[in-house]
Design a protein around this motif. Structure first.
Motif, short mmCIF file in Angstrom:
data_model
loop_
_atom_site.label_atom_id
_atom_site.label_comp_id
_atom_site.label_asym_id
_atom_site.label_seq_id
_atom_site.Cartn_x
_atom_site.Cartn_y
_atom_site.Cartn_z
N THR A 97 27.20 18.78 74.15
CA THR A 97 26.13 19.07 73.18
C THR A 97 26.72 19.41 71.82
N VAL A 109 19.41 18.60 68.12
CA VAL A 109 20.38 18.72 69.19
C VAL A 109 20.79 17.32 69.64
N THR A 111 22.79 15.54 72.61
CA THR A 111 23.32 15.93 73.91
C THR A 111 23.24 14.81 74.93
N ASN A 112 24.25 14.72 75.78
CA ASN A 112 24.24 13.91 76.99
C ASN A 112 23.64 12.51 76.81
#
Length: 322
Positions: A97, A109, A111-112
């Motif tokens: 992240t 954000v 992330t992933n």
């Protein structure tokens, strides 16, 4: 294992196999190994394009592989607020992240499997840092930051921000089901990725099983770059070996062949690669630090505008400001 995956690859649309009788495989022109270094406040990177001439990379300028690293508590780091002008930054987080914020109002954000596509254009300030909970806990972090040049006519575009979540990525498989293909931007065999780009490019992330091979239809007018993210495999019809941290630059042709090694490394069985191609801009490049322009005078202007506060201001209560 990369965050974006599927339980049953055979449920995905299959990429059509290029006709071997009417297509030409791209041969490997050069193979380089990226040196290790540190970026921002000290996070480890591999300089993927080091030692490769810019005309071979065009329209790409620079790429860092961030990690892959398993951070201990207190170790995750990011970058402080800094300026950009004249190009687009692409931050693709394979695992982990990052938080992003810029002076033009973009941010969020990452992330992933998500991608943050930021058009710096005429100029802005931005920051990328791990969230506080990741700093405290540590954990896996692996990603890519790619710089895509803008032609002179678009260098002064208004800044823009695209948030591409992991579920937005177009997922395909090879005809035999041996490769998972993630289309992040551009087009592959009639399948379109979610990223909107100022310069015509294609950006893919492939996971190839040991012994499997995929033949990608590739525009003849694009260059073709294959970068090993993890594992081991081959590039080209003659199966040139490619390892993690290595970049293959390919010769002209309309098929790009990539395979997974039958003898994978000890850490992972699959071969993960980033595949890039784009239409050459073919203009002079004046690049220094965070600015990519066409002339030395434009570079000096960029530094002067930054010092004068013309590239934006850090928002009140911004990330990284205590």
């Amino acid at each position: 294992m990369p965050a974006v995956t599927v339980d049953d690859i055979l449920t995905l649309p299959r990429l059509a196999e290029p006709d071997a009788a009417t297509t030409t495989d791209r041969a490997v022109k050069s193979l380089t190994t990226g040196p290790k270094g540190f970026e921002g406040e000290g996070f480890p990177v591999t300089r993927a394009f080091a030692g490769v001439e810019l005309h071979e990379l065009d329209p790409f300028i620079h790429m860092d592989q961030m990690g892959e690293v398993e951070y201990a508590p207190g170790e995750p780091k990011g970058t402080p607020w800094h300026p950009h002008r004249g190009f687009e930054t692409v931050t693709y987080i394979i695992d982990g992240t990052f938080l992003h914020q810029d002076s033009h109002g973009g941010g969020g954000v990452i992330t992933n499997g998500a991608t943050q596509w930021m058009t710096a254009g005429s100029g802005l300030l931005h920051i990328e840092v791990p969230p506080e909970e990741l700093v405290q806990s540590g954990g896996l972090f692996h990603g890519i930051q790619l710089w895509v040049n803008l032609p002179a006519a678009k260098k002064w575009s208004s800044p823009n921000y695209q948030s591409l979540e992991g579920e937005d990525v177009t997922l395909l498989t090879s005809p035999d089901g041996g490769a998972l293909i993630r289309v992040i931007a551009g087009e592959l065999g009639g399948h379109q990725g979610p990223g909107s780009t100022k310069s015509p490019i294609t950006m893919l992330h492939l996971t190839i099983e040991p012994g499997a091979q995929v033949r990608l239809p590739w525009p003849e007018h694009f260059n073709g770059l294959v970068y090993g993210l993890s594992g081991a495999g081959t590039v080209g019809a003659d199966q040139r070996p490619l390892a993690s941290g290595q970049l293959a630059v390919t010769a002209p042709g309309d098929v790009l062949t990539i395979g997974g090694s039958t003898s994978p490394d000890a850490r992972t069985t699959a071969f993960d690669v980033l595949v890039l191609g784009g239409q050459k801009i073919g203009e002079p490049v004046a690049w220094q630090g965070p600015f990519v322009m066409n002339t030395r005078a434009e570079l000096l202007q960029a530094f002067g505008d930054y010092e004068a506060g013309k590239l934006g201001v850090i928002p009140p209560g911004a990330i990284g400001i205590s």
